[in-house]
Design a protein around this motif. Structure first.
Motif, mmCIF file in Angstrom:
data_model
loop_
_atom_site.group_PDB
_atom_site.id
_atom_site.type_symbol
_atom_site.label_atom_id
_atom_site.label_comp_id
_atom_site.label_asym_id
_atom_site.label_seq_id
_atom_site.Cartn_x
_atom_site.Cartn_y
_atom_site.Cartn_z
ATOM 1 N N ASP A 69 0.980 -1.167 -0.218
ATOM 2 C CA ASP A 69 0.076 0.511 0.309
ATOM 3 C C ASP A 69 1.095 1.498 -0.319
ATOM 4 O O ASP A 69 0.461 2.167 -0.642
ATOM 5 N N HIS A 70 2.139 1.560 0.777
ATOM 6 C CA HIS A 70 2.450 2.414 0.818
ATOM 7 C C HIS A 70 3.889 2.143 0.901
ATOM 8 O O HIS A 70 4.610 0.798 0.864
ATOM 9 N N ILE A 71 4.896 2.909 0.902
ATOM 10 C CA ILE A 71 6.529 2.244 0.272
ATOM 11 C C ILE A 71 7.396 3.594 0.777
ATOM 12 O O ILE A 71 7.097 4.908 0.505
ATOM 13 N N TYR A 72 8.028 3.883 1.730
ATOM 14 C CA TYR A 72 9.052 4.552 3.125
ATOM 15 C C TYR A 72 10.639 3.648 2.590
ATOM 16 O O TYR A 72 10.935 2.993 2.852
ATOM 17 N N LEU A 73 11.081 4.864 2.164
ATOM 18 C CA LEU A 73 12.598 4.828 2.465
ATOM 19 C C LEU A 73 12.873 5.544 3.503
ATOM 20 O O LEU A 73 13.113 6.416 3.500
ATOM 21 N N ALA A 74 14.150 5.206 4.095
ATOM 22 C CA ALA A 74 14.574 5.475 5.336
ATOM 23 C C ALA A 74 15.740 6.248 4.729
ATOM 24 O O ALA A 74 16.959 5.738 4.127
ATOM 25 N N CYS A 75 15.912 7.362 5.711
ATOM 26 C CA CYS A 75 16.708 8.127 5.229
ATOM 27 C C CYS A 75 17.896 8.107 6.133
ATOM 28 O O CYS A 75 17.545 7.679 7.428
ATOM 29 N N ASP A 129 22.826 0.202 9.927
ATOM 30 C CA ASP A 129 23.301 -1.095 9.905
ATOM 31 C C ASP A 129 22.924 -2.392 9.116
ATOM 32 O O ASP A 129 22.067 -3.022 9.454
ATOM 33 N N MET A 130 23.175 -2.742 8.015
ATOM 34 C CA MET A 130 23.105 -3.436 7.203
ATOM 35 C C MET A 130 23.247 -5.312 8.384
ATOM 36 O O MET A 130 22.873 -5.697 7.926
ATOM 37 N N ARG A 131 23.545 -5.049 8.937
ATOM 38 C CA ARG A 131 23.726 -6.235 10.360
ATOM 39 C C ARG A 131 22.954 -6.712 10.679
ATOM 40 O O ARG A 131 22.556 -7.588 11.041
ATOM 41 N N LYS A 132 22.090 -5.810 10.643
ATOM 42 C CA LYS A 132 20.875 -6.047 11.585
ATOM 43 C C LYS A 132 19.703 -7.468 11.112
ATOM 44 O O LYS A 132 19.449 -7.488 9.841
ATOM 45 N N SER A 133 18.705 -7.604 11.729
ATOM 46 C CA SER A 133 18.226 -9.197 11.118
ATOM 47 C C SER A 133 16.790 -8.973 10.912
ATOM 48 O O SER A 133 16.303 -7.587 10.939
ATOM 49 N N ILE A 134 16.063 -9.153 10.512
ATOM 50 C CA ILE A 134 14.651 -8.874 10.276
ATOM 51 C C ILE A 134 13.719 -8.896 11.092
ATOM 52 O O ILE A 134 12.716 -7.520 11.041
ATOM 53 N N ASN A 135 14.142 -8.785 12.376
ATOM 54 C CA ASN A 135 13.662 -8.515 13.903
ATOM 55 C C ASN A 135 13.921 -7.505 14.117
ATOM 56 O O ASN A 135 13.081 -6.133 14.570
ATOM 57 N N GLY A 136 15.190 -7.052 13.839
ATOM 58 C CA GLY A 136 16.659 -5.454 13.933
ATOM 59 C C GLY A 136 15.403 -4.539 13.073
ATOM 60 O O GLY A 136 14.913 -3.705 14.019
ATOM 61 N N VAL A 169 11.036 0.065 12.496
ATOM 62 C CA VAL A 169 10.091 -0.180 11.752
ATOM 63 C C VAL A 169 8.730 0.528 13.112
ATOM 64 O O VAL A 169 8.140 2.318 13.158
ATOM 65 N N LYS A 170 9.384 -0.373 13.773
ATOM 66 C CA LYS A 170 8.123 -0.077 15.255
ATOM 67 C C LYS A 170 8.059 1.950 15.831
ATOM 68 O O LYS A 170 7.419 1.692 16.468
ATOM 69 N N ASP A 171 9.679 2.039 16.027
ATOM 70 C CA ASP A 171 10.545 2.756 17.269
ATOM 71 C C ASP A 171 10.334 3.757 16.439
ATOM 72 O O ASP A 171 9.728 5.083 16.907
ATOM 73 N N HIS A 172 10.876 3.913 15.107
ATOM 74 C CA HIS A 172 11.048 5.418 14.221
ATOM 75 C C HIS A 172 10.130 5.619 13.708
ATOM 76 O O HIS A 172 9.923 6.625 13.524
ATOM 77 N N PHE A 173 9.141 4.462 12.487
ATOM 78 C CA PHE A 173 8.175 5.101 11.533
ATOM 79 C C PHE A 173 7.003 5.529 12.897
ATOM 80 O O PHE A 173 5.862 5.945 12.125
ATOM 81 N N LEU A 187 5.698 -1.427 2.172
ATOM 82 C CA LEU A 187 7.819 -1.913 1.379
ATOM 83 C C LEU A 187 8.408 -0.336 2.777
ATOM 84 O O LEU A 187 8.131 0.294 2.592
ATOM 85 N N PHE A 188 9.592 -1.221 3.496
ATOM 86 C CA PHE A 188 10.166 -0.294 3.903
ATOM 87 C C PHE A 188 11.625 -0.934 3.334
ATOM 88 O O PHE A 188 11.949 -2.337 3.375
ATOM 89 N N LEU A 189 12.546 0.786 2.865
ATOM 90 C CA LEU A 189 13.436 0.132 2.409
ATOM 91 C C LEU A 189 15.279 1.131 3.364
ATOM 92 O O LEU A 189 14.387 2.153 3.340
#
Length: 58
Positions: free
Chosen positions: A9-15, A19-26, A31-35, A44-46
């Motif tokens: 429905d929406h696509i968000y791009l994190a500015c 850290d690319m070492r974060k897993s899907i849980n991270g 997403v929950k804390d920042h967005f 979709l969150f990028l």
């Protein structure tokens, strides 16, 4: 892996960089804390790495 049929429905791009070492849980936690969004919605969150040569999607 390339996914051909994305029904978001929406696509968000994190500015900035993430850290690319974060897993899907991270990333879901970001997403929950920042967005302040539910990571289980059809959205979709990028996230971009520091060198800007990689993208992770959730």
């Amino acid at each position: 892996m390339l996914i051909r049929n994305i029904t978001a429905d929406h696509i968000y791009l994190a500015c900035g960089h993430t850290d690319m070492r974060k897993s899907i849980n991270g990333l879901a936690s970001l997403v929950k804390d920042h967005f302040k969004k539910n990571p289980f919605q059809p959205t979709l969150f990028l996230f971009c790495g520091r060198r800007k040569d990689r993208i992770k999607g959730l």
